[in-house]
Design a protein around this motif. Structure first.
Motif, PDB file in Angstrom:
ATOM      1  N   ALA A   1       0.803  -1.229   0.000  1.00 39.59           N
ATOM      2  CA  ALA A   1       0.000   0.000   0.000  1.00 39.59           C
ATOM      3  C   ALA A   1       0.839   1.284   0.000  1.00 39.59           C
ATOM      4  O   ALA A   1       0.582   2.208   0.767  1.00 39.59           O
ATOM      5  N   GLN A   2       1.867   1.316  -0.847  1.00 43.77           N
ATOM      6  CA  GLN A   2       2.793   2.464  -0.864  1.00 43.77           C
ATOM      7  C   GLN A   2       2.648   3.342  -2.103  1.00 43.77           C
ATOM      8  O   GLN A   2       3.157   4.447  -2.127  1.00 43.77           O
ATOM      9  N   TYR A   3       2.020   2.846  -3.150  1.00 40.08           N
ATOM     10  CA  TYR A   3       2.094   3.540  -4.446  1.00 40.08           C
ATOM     11  C   TYR A   3       0.732   4.091  -4.892  1.00 40.08           C
ATOM     12  O   TYR A   3      -0.283   3.411  -4.787  1.00 40.08           O
ATOM     13  N   ASP A   4       0.772   5.318  -5.423  1.00 44.56           N
ATOM     14  CA  ASP A   4      -0.451   5.917  -5.973  1.00 44.56           C
ATOM     15  C   ASP A   4      -0.808   5.252  -7.300  1.00 44.56           C
ATOM     16  O   ASP A   4      -1.978   5.164  -7.665  1.00 44.56           O
ATOM     17  N   VAL A   5       0.231   4.852  -8.023  1.00 47.58           N
ATOM     18  CA  VAL A   5       0.031   4.275  -9.361  1.00 47.58           C
ATOM     19  C   VAL A   5       0.972   3.085  -9.525  1.00 47.58           C
ATOM     20  O   VAL A   5       2.153   3.173  -9.176  1.00 47.58           O
ATOM     21  N   VAL A   6       0.439   1.971 -10.031  1.00 54.14           N
ATOM     22  CA  VAL A   6       1.279   0.807 -10.355  1.00 54.14           C
ATOM     23  C   VAL A   6       1.041   0.467 -11.822  1.00 54.14           C
ATOM     24  O   VAL A   6      -0.104   0.304 -12.252  1.00 54.14           O
ATOM     25  N   THR A   7       2.129   0.389 -12.591  1.00 56.86           N
ATOM     26  CA  THR A   7       2.004   0.012 -13.999  1.00 56.86           C
ATOM     27  C   THR A   7       2.712  -1.322 -14.211  1.00 56.86           C
ATOM     28  O   THR A   7       3.747  -1.585 -13.597  1.00 56.86           O
TER      29      THR A   7
ATOM     30  N   LEU B   1       0.436  -3.554  -3.605  1.00 56.10           N
ATOM     31  CA  LEU B   1       1.375  -2.431  -3.583  1.00 56.10           C
ATOM     32  C   LEU B   1       0.685  -1.078  -3.733  1.00 56.10           C
ATOM     33  O   LEU B   1       1.229  -0.050  -3.336  1.00 56.10           O
ATOM     34  N   ALA B   2      -0.506  -1.075  -4.328  1.00 51.13           N
ATOM     35  CA  ALA B   2      -1.215   0.199  -4.530  1.00 51.13           C
ATOM     36  C   ALA B   2      -1.864   0.672  -3.233  1.00 51.13           C
ATOM     37  O   ALA B   2      -2.334  -0.131  -2.426  1.00 51.13           O
ATOM     38  N   LYS B   3      -1.884   1.995  -3.076  1.00 51.36           N
ATOM     39  CA  LYS B   3      -2.620   2.574  -1.942  1.00 51.36           C
ATOM     40  C   LYS B   3      -4.109   2.417  -2.195  1.00 51.36           C
ATOM     41  O   LYS B   3      -4.531   2.357  -3.357  1.00 51.36           O
ATOM     42  N   PRO B   4      -4.947   2.408  -1.171  1.00 50.51           N
ATOM     43  CA  PRO B   4      -6.395   2.444  -1.420  1.00 50.51           C
ATOM     44  C   PRO B   4      -6.722   3.681  -2.269  1.00 50.51           C
ATOM     45  O   PRO B   4      -6.194   4.762  -2.023  1.00 50.51           O
ATOM     46  N   GLY B   5      -7.519   3.485  -3.289  1.00 51.50           N
ATOM     47  CA  GLY B   5      -7.831   4.593  -4.201  1.00 51.50           C
ATOM     48  C   GLY B   5      -6.803   4.739  -5.317  1.00 51.50           C
ATOM     49  O   GLY B   5      -6.969   5.568  -6.215  1.00 51.50           O
ATOM     50  N   GLY B   6      -5.739   3.925  -5.271  1.00 55.40           N
ATOM     51  CA  GLY B   6      -4.672   4.027  -6.268  1.00 55.40           C
ATOM     52  C   GLY B   6      -5.081   3.441  -7.617  1.00 55.40           C
ATOM     53  O   GLY B   6      -6.053   2.681  -7.706  1.00 55.40           O
ATOM     54  N   TRP B   7      -4.328   3.812  -8.630  1.00 57.65           N
ATOM     55  CA  TRP B   7      -4.596   3.346  -9.995  1.00 57.65           C
ATOM     56  C   TRP B   7      -3.620   2.256 -10.401  1.00 57.65           C
ATOM     57  O   TRP B   7      -2.440   2.316 -10.032  1.00 57.65           O
TER      58      TRP B   7
END
Ligand code: SAH
Length: 245
Positions: free
Chosen positions: A123-129, A150-156
């Protein structure tokens, strides 16, 4: 599952032959006329798709299976703080050198599996590609799950891959590798292509909400890629991790 067996499972989700294949070509990552030309050609299109949804400026972004950093650097170029991870050491070296040469400061690279990174820093990243990589691993669902962690809640989250049907076989294998020779023979294994329905299921099972999709199509006459609505061959999707209730 014990931590030992989960480590073992994580280590197995890498196809050594695939990593080898990319390592051997690593010196060509930034040669826009090389085997990596198609990735350079689609880069502005996928970057715009990502930025349109996730508004990259100021965001913390993770690029999984980053290779030589073609997308990672472009993400950093949109004022995001970008980290690229891959399992091919040589590709990461090339990525690091290129960022140094180009004086791109807000980009970092690490040799770590996405599953291990998810266990280390969830849960560290705003965006994961994770682009053009799922079709090169033994267990793509495990990669999608780890990206979701790895994405934060609300992340893309953004995934791209190749659909599996007769048309994609003809275009992505026969035409791209044999007729037009856009990439080396054997780059893609048709059996590992992933349909949008399968990718959708992996995302749902990882707790993600499907937000949007786009096809990428190649016109052999103009020799250009453009975005399209049909997902028959190359396609990418945007997903969102729900915010905590
Ligand atoms: N995402 C980049 C590169 C795509 S090529 C781009 O689109 O520009 C596929 C990449 O996935 C290669 O760099 C390869 O080394 C990497 N890869 C394959 N299996 C992997 C795994 N299990 N974990 C991390 N990277 C992997």
């Amino acid at each position: 599952m014990t931590s030992e067996s989960s480590t073992q499972t994580r280590q197995q989700n890498v196809d050594a032959a695939e990593i080898d294949k990319f390592s051997q070509l690593a010196h060509k990552w930034w040669d826009k006329e090389s085997e990596f030309k198609p990735l350079h050609d689609i880069n502005p299109l996928r970057l715009q798709f990502i930025d349109d949804h996730a508004s990259l400026a100021g965001k913390k972004v993770l690029d999984v299976g980053c290779g030589g950093g073609i997308l990672t650097e472009a993400l950093a170029g949109r004022s995001a703080s970008a980290t690229g991870i891959d399992m091919a050491k040589k590709s990461l070296k090339i990525a690091q050198l290129h960022a140094l040469e180009e004086k791109v400061g807000n980009v970092h690279y690490r040799l770590v599996s996405v599953e291990d990174l998810a266990a280390e820093t969830p849960a560290q990243y705003d965006v994961v590609t994770c682009m053009e990589m799922l079709e090169h691993v033994p267990d793509p669902a495990s990669i999608v799950r780890a990206c979701a962690h790895l994405a934060k809640p609300g992340g893309w989250l953004f995934f791209s891959t190749i659909n599996r049907n007769p048309k994609s076989y003809l275009q992505a294998v026969v035409a791209a590798e044999y007729l037009l020779q856009l990439m080396p023979r054997g780059t893609h294994d048709y059996q590992k292509f992933i349909t949008p329905a399968e990718l959708g299921r992996m995302c749902r099972q990882a707790g993600l909400d499907w937000a949007a999709s786009s096809g990428l199509t190649y016109n052999p006459l103009s020799r250009q890629y453009h975005l399209c609505t049909n997902l028959d061959v190359n396609y990418m999707i945007a997903c969102r991790k729900p915010t905590a209730a």
